[in-house]
Design an enzyme around this catalytic site. Sequence first.
Site, short mmCIF file in Angstrom:
data_model
loop_
_atom_site.label_atom_id
_atom_site.label_comp_id
_atom_site.label_asym_id
_atom_site.label_seq_id
_atom_site.Cartn_x
_atom_site.Cartn_y
_atom_site.Cartn_z
N ASP A 196 -5.00 3.26 -1.77
CA ASP A 196 -6.03 3.57 -0.78
C ASP A 196 -6.69 4.91 -1.09
O ASP A 196 -6.06 5.96 -0.99
CB ASP A 196 -5.40 3.60 0.62
CG ASP A 196 -5.08 2.21 1.11
OD1 ASP A 196 -6.00 1.37 1.13
OD2 ASP A 196 -3.92 1.95 1.46
N MET A 200 -9.43 7.60 -0.11
CA MET A 200 -10.21 8.06 1.06
C MET A 200 -10.82 9.41 0.75
O MET A 200 -10.17 10.28 0.16
CB MET A 200 -9.32 8.16 2.28
CG MET A 200 -8.57 6.88 2.61
SD MET A 200 -7.70 7.01 4.17
CE MET A 200 -6.71 5.52 4.12
N MET A 213 -10.62 -6.04 6.71
CA MET A 213 -9.87 -4.97 7.40
C MET A 213 -9.47 -5.45 8.78
O MET A 213 -10.31 -5.90 9.56
CB MET A 213 -10.74 -3.71 7.58
CG MET A 213 -11.05 -2.90 6.34
SD MET A 213 -9.65 -2.38 5.33
CE MET A 213 -8.65 -1.47 6.50
N ASP A 227 -5.85 -6.38 5.29
CA ASP A 227 -5.36 -5.00 5.21
C ASP A 227 -5.35 -4.36 6.59
O ASP A 227 -6.40 -4.21 7.22
CB ASP A 227 -6.29 -4.24 4.26
CG ASP A 227 -5.79 -2.84 3.92
OD1 ASP A 227 -4.72 -2.45 4.41
OD2 ASP A 227 -6.49 -2.15 3.15
N MET A 245 -12.39 3.66 -0.08
CA MET A 245 -12.96 3.96 1.25
C MET A 245 -13.73 5.26 1.10
O MET A 245 -13.33 6.32 1.60
CB MET A 245 -11.83 4.08 2.29
CG MET A 245 -11.25 2.71 2.66
SD MET A 245 -9.63 2.85 3.46
CE MET A 245 -8.59 2.94 2.02
N HIS A 282 -1.41 -1.62 -4.08
CA HIS A 282 -2.67 -1.32 -3.39
C HIS A 282 -2.80 0.20 -3.23
O HIS A 282 -1.92 0.84 -2.64
CB HIS A 282 -2.66 -2.02 -2.03
CG HIS A 282 -3.91 -1.90 -1.23
ND1 HIS A 282 -5.02 -2.70 -1.44
CD2 HIS A 282 -4.25 -1.07 -0.21
CE1 HIS A 282 -5.96 -2.38 -0.57
NE2 HIS A 282 -5.53 -1.38 0.18
N SER A 296 0.86 -1.18 0.00
CA SER A 296 0.00 0.00 0.00
C SER A 296 0.89 1.22 0.00
O SER A 296 1.70 1.42 0.92
CB SER A 296 -0.88 0.01 1.26
OG SER A 296 -1.30 1.35 1.51
N HIS A 303 -8.66 0.43 -3.49
CA HIS A 303 -9.48 0.20 -2.30
C HIS A 303 -10.26 1.48 -2.03
O HIS A 303 -9.70 2.45 -1.53
CB HIS A 303 -8.55 -0.18 -1.14
CG HIS A 303 -9.23 -0.35 0.17
ND1 HIS A 303 -8.54 -0.45 1.37
CD2 HIS A 303 -10.55 -0.46 0.50
CE1 HIS A 303 -9.40 -0.60 2.36
NE2 HIS A 303 -10.62 -0.59 1.87
C1 DX5 Z 1 -6.00 1.68 5.95
C2 DX5 Z 1 -5.66 1.29 4.53
C3 DX5 Z 1 -4.51 0.37 4.45
C4 DX5 Z 1 -3.25 0.90 5.03
C5 DX5 Z 1 -2.50 -0.23 5.64
O1 DX5 Z 1 -7.17 2.40 5.98
O2 DX5 Z 1 -6.75 0.67 3.90
O3 DX5 Z 1 -4.31 -0.13 3.15
O4 DX5 Z 1 -2.42 1.55 4.11
O5 DX5 Z 1 -1.42 0.31 6.26
P1 DX5 Z 1 -0.53 -0.52 7.27
O6 DX5 Z 1 0.02 -1.68 6.53
O7 DX5 Z 1 0.50 0.51 7.60
O8 DX5 Z 1 -1.40 -0.90 8.43
ZN ZN Z 2 -6.32 -0.46 1.94
#
Ligand code: DX5
Ligand code: ZN
Length: 221
Positions: free
Chosen positions: A41, A43, A143, A178, A74, A39, A14, A72
Site C-alpha cells: 500500500d 500512500m 475498495m 481491499d 493511493m 499487497h 497487505s 496499490h
Molecule cells: C487501505 C489499504 C488496504 C489495507 C487493508 O487503504 O489499501 O490494503 O491495508 O487493511 P485491512 O485488511 O486491515 O482492512
Molecule cells: Zn490496498
Amino acid sequence: MRLPEPGTIQIAPSVLSADFARLADEIKVIESAGLVIVHLDVMDGHFVPNITLGPPVIKWIRKCTDLVLDCHLMISDPEKYVEAFVKAGADHVTFHIEATDRPEQMVETIHGLGCTAGICLNPETPVSAIETVAPLCDMILVMTVHPGFGGQSFIQEAAQKIEPIRRLVGPQVRIQVDGGIDPTTTPRVVGLGADTLVAGHAIFGQKDRLAAIKAIQDASA
Ligand code: DX5
Ligand code: ZN
C-alpha cells in the site's frame, strides 16, 4: 512474477499492518503459507491522509522475495511515479480512477513497462466510472473501506459493486477486494464474484499469522 491466471482464489496479504522493522520475516511467513501475492500500500499524504512507503522500500522488498509485488498506488499524479515503482520491482500496478483523467493511457503505460495493470475505485465511486478502462485491465480493485488506513470496518454497500463489475469484465479479469476482509466478510465477497482477497489486519494484526491465513482460506472455500 506474474499474477496467477484467473479462476483461483488468491489471498494477497497487505503488509500495511505488518511489523515494518521485520518486514523480510513477515514476507517469509506469506511464502511459507504458499501464497504468491504480497499487497503493498503506497500512500502519499495527499490522495489519502496517510504516508507509507515508496520505491526505495519496494526495491529492498524485491531483493528478498520472488512473490508477485502488487503495488496499490493511493497517490495523486500516478503517471508521474509509475515508472519509478516498476523500476523498483513492482509486478502489478494498481492506480485509482479518482486520481487520473487518462486511465486508458495509464494502463497502456503500465503494460508497456512490462507489468500487469489494475484500476481501483473508492467506496463512493460508481461502476460507470471504470466502464471503459476496466476491460483493458488485468485486475479490478474494489475498495471496501475508505483508503488510508488498515483495520477499518468493511463497507457492505461498496461490496455490492463486485457483481456488476464481474458482469462488465467477464471471467478473465481478476477482481480484488481491499478493506475489512477477514473470515467473516470473505464468504460474502467470494459469493459476489471476487477472487483476490487483500487482508492486512486480519493477518498481521494476529499473533499467529499462518493460522490467520488458514482461517481466511477456509472461509473462501
Ligand atoms: C487501505 C489499504 C488496504 C489495507 C487493508 O487503504 O489499501 O490494503 O491495508 O487493511 P485491512 O485488511 O486491515 O482492512
Ligand atoms: Zn490496498
